[in-house]
Design an enzyme around this catalytic site. Structure first.
Site, PDB file in Angstrom:
ATOM      1  N   ARG A  58       0.845  -1.202   0.000  1.00 58.21           N
ATOM      2  CA  ARG A  58       0.000   0.000   0.000  1.00 58.21           C
ATOM      3  C   ARG A  58       0.877   1.248   0.000  1.00 58.21           C
ATOM      4  NH1 ARG A  58      -2.992  -4.051   2.472  1.00 58.21           N
ATOM      5  NH2 ARG A  58      -4.792  -4.480   1.156  1.00 58.21           N
TER       6      ARG A  58
ATOM      7  N   ASP B  86      -0.056  -7.208  -3.439  1.00 63.15           N
ATOM      8  CA  ASP B  86      -1.447  -6.849  -3.122  1.00 63.15           C
ATOM      9  C   ASP B  86      -2.047  -6.111  -4.306  1.00 63.15           C
ATOM     10  OD1 ASP B  86      -3.876  -6.320  -1.632  1.00 63.15           O
ATOM     11  OD2 ASP B  86      -2.693  -6.726   0.158  1.00 63.15           O
TER      12      ASP B  86
ATOM     13  N   HIS C 114      -6.744 -10.500  -3.840  1.00 67.88           N
ATOM     14  CA  HIS C 114      -5.766  -9.393  -3.804  1.00 67.88           C
ATOM     15  C   HIS C 114      -4.820  -9.435  -4.997  1.00 67.88           C
ATOM     16  CE1 HIS C 114      -6.900  -7.653   0.070  1.00 67.88           C
ATOM     17  NE2 HIS C 114      -7.113  -8.890   0.495  1.00 67.88           N
TER      18      HIS C 114
ATOM     19  N   GLU D  63      -9.630 -12.728   2.088  1.00 67.17           N
ATOM     20  CA  GLU D  63     -10.510 -11.817   1.346  1.00 67.17           C
ATOM     21  C   GLU D  63     -10.512 -12.123  -0.152  1.00 67.17           C
ATOM     22  OE1 GLU D  63     -10.123  -7.992   4.330  1.00 67.17           O
ATOM     23  OE2 GLU D  63      -8.616  -8.179   2.775  1.00 67.17           O
TER      24      GLU D  63
ATOM     25  N   TYR E 160      -3.419  -5.301  15.279  1.00 65.38           N
ATOM     26  CA  TYR E 160      -3.337  -4.559  14.009  1.00 65.38           C
ATOM     27  C   TYR E 160      -2.858  -3.148  14.378  1.00 65.38           C
ATOM     28  CZ  TYR E 160      -5.299  -7.907  10.688  1.00 65.38           C
ATOM     29  OH  TYR E 160      -5.486  -8.982   9.843  1.00 65.38           O
ATOM     30  N   PHE E 161      -1.556  -2.948  14.257  1.00 68.07           N
ATOM     31  CA  PHE E 161      -0.983  -1.685  14.722  1.00 68.07           C
ATOM     32  C   PHE E 161      -1.156  -0.550  13.708  1.00 68.07           C
ATOM     33  CE2 PHE E 161       2.235  -3.804  17.879  1.00 68.07           C
ATOM     34  CZ  PHE E 161       1.167  -4.237  18.651  1.00 68.07           C
TER      35      PHE E 161
HETATM   36  C1  ACM Z   1      -6.188  -9.257   6.562  1.00 70.18           C
HETATM   37  O1  ACM Z   1      -6.246  -8.372   7.422  1.00 70.18           O
HETATM   38  N1  ACM Z   1      -6.782  -9.092   5.389  1.00 70.18           N
HETATM   39  C2  ACM Z   1      -5.490 -10.505   6.800  1.00 70.18           C
END
Ligand code: ACM
Length: 403
Positions: free
Chosen positions: A24, A53, A136, A199, A295-296
């Site tokens: 990203r 990604d 992705h 996802e 998840y920082f």
């Molecule tokens: C994720 O947060 N898509 C693994």
């Protein structure tokens, strides 16, 4: 290539990691090396690199060169938080429709990555590579439309969220995946190779005659959504067998459980994570705990006090109180391989902000994972923290102010 096992090193759990997302927002190599040094200092031992990604492909492939010539940069990036984030709907249109108009990209050559692996090894750190498949895949599809359906062409993703473009998992797509994982195994010595699996929207598959024929061939009903979960599971098992032939274990996000996970894999539990942890361990599958608390890229507390992030997140104290066995039945505790923090980078545009989001929470998680129940009380941890933060500063890392 000699596979580097995670050696027993006195840690309460053997896998103690952090994931960086250079897709990203690209992370230049010197900063990746800095992270390796920081991890060694705080007694973590795994750096998971998320190398592909929708918004950019970062691993040089000699077999599929357009991945770096055509998929490693995007022409623009969405500004702020796209309006549909967190809602259903798979095409992430930016609600405000504002983009910065600036090209963004970068990739790592195989030679650079080999040097990184050697450097990391000298510090006791294993680099776990991830190629995220079969979802992705938008950037890869922009470079190679034939990996999708009907020759559809897309630009590399410029916004956030989940894109609907996935890999076709017939012979052509499976060959692509094996080619890339083969190159990954040549470059990285990690015992675990992460294939993502998260996802993965099923709409393209269920609409495509190619995938419909595939599921029919598996004796499944092409009109049932569940058949396409089984198709993903089949793809996962192909990849697991391929990696096993190279002496590696497949690691995947917990979606790989959805259609029934193959034997010999490891699951990274992130969604509804205690449930995922319970589900995996009851099936005898080892796990790495990677819940939203870790998840920082979420703010260190309430959002109002913090720069733009994906949302409100865990404080330092909450991270220090993390129980790596949460959700795991007592009799399956041995299946907890370890734990990992995530630094997804939609809202982490530069290294300065990366360090701000990562530290000092990563120190707290490192102590949880290394010392386990024998770790200091939170008050003692806080007393010792300024000296540890000073050590990081000497590496050029300035984190969030201490509480
Ligand atoms: C994720 O947060 N898509 C693994």
């Amino acid at each position: 290539m000699t596979v580097c096992l995670l050696p027993p090193d006195g840690g309460a759990v053997p896998y103690r990691g952090v994931m960086m997302d250079p897709c990203r927002h690209f992370v230049p190599l010197p900063e990746v090396r800095r992270m390796v040094e920081a991890l060694a200092l705080i007694r973590m031992n795994v750096l998971h690199l998320h190398l592909s990604d929708d918004q950019g492909w970062r691993f040089e492939s000699l077999k599929w060169p357009r991945l770096t010539t055509h998929a490693s940069s995007r022409p623009k990036t969405v500004v702020g938080r796209p309006g549909n984030y967190g809602r259903e709907g798979l095409h992430p249109e930016n609600y405000l429709n504002k983009y910065d108009g600036t090209e963004h990209g970068g990739f790592y050559t195989q030679s650079e990555l080999r040097k990184l692996v050697t450097f990391a090894k000298s510090k006791g750190i294993t680099i776990v590579p991830e190629i995220d498949m079969p979802g992705h895949m938008r950037a890869a599809r922009a470079a190679y439309p034939e990996l999708g359906f009907n020759g559809s062409v897309h630009e590399v993703g410029c916004s956030w969220g989940v894109y609907s473009e996935v890999l076709r998992v017939d012979e052509r797509g499976v060959q692509f995946a094996k080619d890339i994982l083969g190159e990954i195994c040549d470059v990285f010595d990690s015992p675990y190779v992460h294939i993502g699996g998260d996802e993965c929207p099923k709409e393209e598959w269920s609409a495509s005659p190619i995938s419909r024929e595939q599921v029919k061939g598996m004796g499944l009903n092409p009109d049932h959504l569940d058949s396409y979960h089984r198709l993903q599971a089949w793809f996962t098992s192909e990849m697991a067998a391929f990696l096993a032939s190279k002496g590696r274990k497949l690691l995947g996000w917990d979606e790989i459980l959805d259609g029934g996970a193959p034997e010999g894999v490891v699951v990274m539990a992130w969604r509804d994570w205690t449930h995922a942890a319970e589900r995996a361990t009851k099936a005898g599958i080892p796990i790495v705990q990677a819940p939203s608390l870790l998840y920082f890229d979420y703010a260190q507390g309430p959002e109002k006090d913090e720069p733009l992030s994906i949302g409100p997140g865990a404080t330092l104290e909450q991270v220090y109180a993390f129980d790596v066995y949460k959700g795991v039945p007592d009799e399956h505790r041995a299946l907890v391989l370890g734990t990992q923090a995530q630094l997804w980078s939609e809202y982490i545009p530069n290294p300065k902000h990366l360090w701000y989001m990562a530290f000092p929470r990563l120190i707290a998680l490192a102590d949880v994972a290394y010392y386990g129940d024998k770790r200091d009380s939170y008050d003692e941890f806080l007393q010792k923290l300024p000296a540890r933060v000073e050590e990081l500063r000497k590496l050029g890392i300035d984190g969030h102010p201490l509480p």
